[in-house]
Design an enzyme around this catalytic site. Structure first.
Site, PDB file in Angstrom:
ATOM      1  N   ASN A 176     -15.657   6.769  -4.810  1.00 28.50           N
ATOM      2  CA  ASN A 176     -15.684   5.678  -5.780  1.00 28.50           C
ATOM      3  C   ASN A 176     -16.431   4.446  -5.259  1.00 28.50           C
ATOM      4  O   ASN A 176     -17.313   3.911  -5.938  1.00 28.50           O
ATOM      5  CB  ASN A 176     -14.235   5.321  -6.152  1.00 28.50           C
ATOM      6  CG  ASN A 176     -14.161   4.076  -7.014  1.00 28.50           C
ATOM      7  OD1 ASN A 176     -13.929   2.976  -6.507  1.00 28.50           O
ATOM      8  ND2 ASN A 176     -14.404   4.214  -8.299  1.00 28.50           N
ATOM      9  N   LYS A 197       0.870  -1.184   0.000  1.00 27.24           N
ATOM     10  CA  LYS A 197       0.000   0.000   0.000  1.00 27.24           C
ATOM     11  C   LYS A 197       0.901   1.226   0.000  1.00 27.24           C
ATOM     12  O   LYS A 197       2.050   1.160   0.420  1.00 27.24           O
ATOM     13  CB  LYS A 197      -0.891   0.002   1.253  1.00 27.24           C
ATOM     14  CG  LYS A 197      -2.113   0.875   1.155  1.00 27.24           C
ATOM     15  CD  LYS A 197      -3.259   0.202   0.412  1.00 27.24           C
ATOM     16  CE  LYS A 197      -4.411   1.164   0.200  1.00 27.24           C
ATOM     17  NZ  LYS A 197      -5.598   0.494  -0.339  1.00 27.24           N
ATOM     18  N   GLY A 246      -5.672   2.775  -7.201  1.00 26.88           N
ATOM     19  CA  GLY A 246      -6.245   3.915  -6.475  1.00 26.88           C
ATOM     20  C   GLY A 246      -6.692   3.555  -5.070  1.00 26.88           C
ATOM     21  O   GLY A 246      -6.675   2.404  -4.655  1.00 26.88           O
ATOM     22  N   ASP A 247      -7.056   4.580  -4.328  1.00 23.07           N
ATOM     23  CA  ASP A 247      -7.682   4.448  -3.002  1.00 23.07           C
ATOM     24  C   ASP A 247      -8.254   5.845  -2.731  1.00 23.07           C
ATOM     25  O   ASP A 247      -8.483   6.614  -3.681  1.00 23.07           O
ATOM     26  CB  ASP A 247      -6.648   4.020  -1.939  1.00 23.07           C
ATOM     27  CG  ASP A 247      -7.298   3.623  -0.604  1.00 23.07           C
ATOM     28  OD1 ASP A 247      -7.802   2.502  -0.496  1.00 23.07           O
ATOM     29  OD2 ASP A 247      -7.329   4.454   0.330  1.00 23.07           O
ATOM     30  N   SER A 287      -8.589  -5.685 -10.275  1.00 19.84           N
ATOM     31  CA  SER A 287      -7.252  -5.201 -10.657  1.00 19.84           C
ATOM     32  C   SER A 287      -6.409  -6.371 -11.164  1.00 19.84           C
ATOM     33  O   SER A 287      -5.663  -6.236 -12.142  1.00 19.84           O
ATOM     34  CB  SER A 287      -6.537  -4.568  -9.457  1.00 19.84           C
ATOM     35  OG  SER A 287      -6.934  -3.224  -9.294  1.00 19.84           O
TER      36      SER A 287
END
Ligand code: NDP
Length: 450
Positions: A243, A128, A167-168, A382
């Site tokens: 999102n 991360k 993304g995050d 992903s």
């Protein structure tokens, strides 16, 4: 020493070696609480020293990110990438841009990611990253300059077989585009598998954008099925409006549920209309205008009202989907949800329920789906994007969504079966932790002390 004492001693050591990193301690403790049952049966996990190794990231990268704003002022942010575990595949996990980001947040998310990625059944390790940069109120050019500066350091650690970010919070399609563009320029390679969440048309996969939200709803649907229920005609509360929340709302509505409230960090909106939240309007406000939740309520008129006190979890619902951020649902919220008749809680966000709330849910009749299982659809898709990039292929929306639904059903079954096997039927927290831990631990033992 009993197994419980040995686990406590390891946890205490983790706490002392990582001072001030509360979220990381919380994530480790949450996994450890499930491990006694499996270590009792398989003491080699303790004897081989797997657990302390698993709690120490393989690599932690912290770097300076200087950039210049539109007025010519210099800013210096801090960038992070924690490459936690490559035992099942290349490090895989998103980037978060938010002012609250520090090493403890990145480590909590990276640690969770190891187990989540194992649950998907895909060959991906855990990592991360992110930065304390705040994209709110920044122009597109400022965001682009920041992303370029961030990637000008991070690129040397990435690669489709090494480390693959996505993304995050605060990192969506726009940011992934700028990051990919800079990676391509520096390396002179169109290495599409190095980042996921790319745009359709330049290596992105159908359904990736929708995957975390859709996947959370698919997981909740599986939980509902065990009670002979569905989303049809049910009131649902979804926190957040980013999102994950937006696509969770979309899928709930497709399945016949009514979303009665959503939120952002400035407050929450209750939408009393017959159809619930107007998704098209919410997307216009959030994704096009990049506005606040109050702008949605204002545009919606008298049907919707903004609340800036209390909690979104005060709104009565049958199903709750926390999709905003960590520790957004505490013990008092859990009690309110149960009192109001909520039967299913599925975490779209990472660790949104506090440990006390999780304990109450798991001891009650509520079915509780922990984030590492319920929101794994994002990273699973992903991995499907990486698969398509590797084979220079692109799948249709329908095919990919079907794969996502199958993956979520498999994760649900895996968690439910493991919980049952260990004598805790219906405990998805234990099922998710034990099942993924065993896979990771077995691979670590097989690969030796590295
Ligand atoms: P976004 O940045 O798109 O949206 C985050 C949303 O949560 C925004 O509406 C934001 O409001 C809100 N929010 C953030 N902090 C708070 C807070 N303290 N109180 C109330 N609302 C808050 O992020 P994502 O939707 O991508 O991520 C949401 C969660 O899902 C995170 O926990 C993330 O780690 C997790 N997740 C995301 C995945 C993905 O694929 N994107 C995959 C798996 C998990 P505001 O705009 O006001 O900040």
């Amino acid at each position: 020493m009993t197994v419980a004492h040995r686990l406590d001693a390891i946890y205490e050591d983790v706490r002392q070696r990582n001072p001030g990193e509360g979220e990381f301690h919380q994530a480790v403790q949450e996994v450890f609480q499930s491990l006694a049952v499996v270590v009792d049966r398989r003491p080699e996990y303790l004897d081989a020293g797997v657990i302390p190794r698993l709690c120490e990231p393989e690599r932690q990268i912290i770097f300076r990110v200087p950039w210049i704003d539109d007025s010519g002022k210099l800013h210096v942010n801090r960038g992070f990438r924690v490459e936690f575990s490559s035992v099942l595949g290349p490090y895989k996990g998103g980037l978060r841009f938010h002012p609250s980001v520090y090493l403890g947040i990145v480590k909590f998310l990276g640690f969770e990611q190891i187990f989540k990625n194992a649950l998907t059944g895909m060959p991906i390790g855990g990592g991360k990253g992110g930065s304390d940069f705040d994209p709110k109120g920044r122009s597109d050019n400022e965001v682009m300059r920041f992303c370029q500066s961030f990637m000008s350091e991070l690129y040397r650690h990435l690669g489709e077989y090494t480390d693959v970010p996505a993304g995050d919070i605060g990192v969506g399609g726009r940011e992934v585009g700028y990051l990919f563009g800079m990676y391509k320029k520096i390396t002179n390679r169109f290495e599409s598998g190095v980042l996921t969440g790319k745009g359709i048309g330049w290596g992105g996969a159908q359904v990736r954008k929708e995957a975390t939200g859709y996947g959370t709803v698919f997981f909740a649907q599986e939980m509902l099925r065990t009670k002979g229920q569905s989303f049809e005609g049910r009131d649902v509360v979804v926190s957040g409006s980013g999102n994950v929340a937006i696509y969770a709302i979309e899928k709930v509505q497709e399945l016949g549920g009514r979303v009665v409230a959503c939120s952002d960090s400035s407050g929450y909106v209750v939408d009393e209309s017959a159809d619930g939240v107007d998704l098209e309007l919410l997307q216009e406000v959030k994704e096009v205008r990049r506005g606040r939740i109050g702008d949605y309520a204002e545009a919606r008129g008298p049907k919707a009202s903004v609340a800036d006190n209390g909690s979104i979890w005060d709104v009565p619902c049958h199903i709750a989907l926390p999709c905003a951020t960590q520790n957004e649902l505490d013990l008092a919220d859990a009690k309110t949800l149960i009192d109001n008749g909520c039967v299913v809680v599925a975490e779209g966000a990472n660790m949104p329920a506090t440990p006390e709330a999780v304990k109450l849910f798991t001891e009650s009749e509520v079915l509780f789906g922990p984030g590492k299982a319920a929101n794994a659809g994002g990273v699973a898709t992903s991995a499907l994007e990486m698969q398509q990039n590797a084979s220079r292929d692109s799948w249709s929306f329908e095919h990919t969504e079907k794969r996502l639904a199958e993956i979520m059903a498999d994760i649900h079954e895996r968690c439910a079966d493991t919980a049952e096997e260990y004598g805790h039927p219906g405990d998805y927290v234990l099922g998710a932790n034990v099942s993924s831990f065993q896979q990771v631990a077995d691979a670590m033992i097989a690969q030796g002390v590295v």
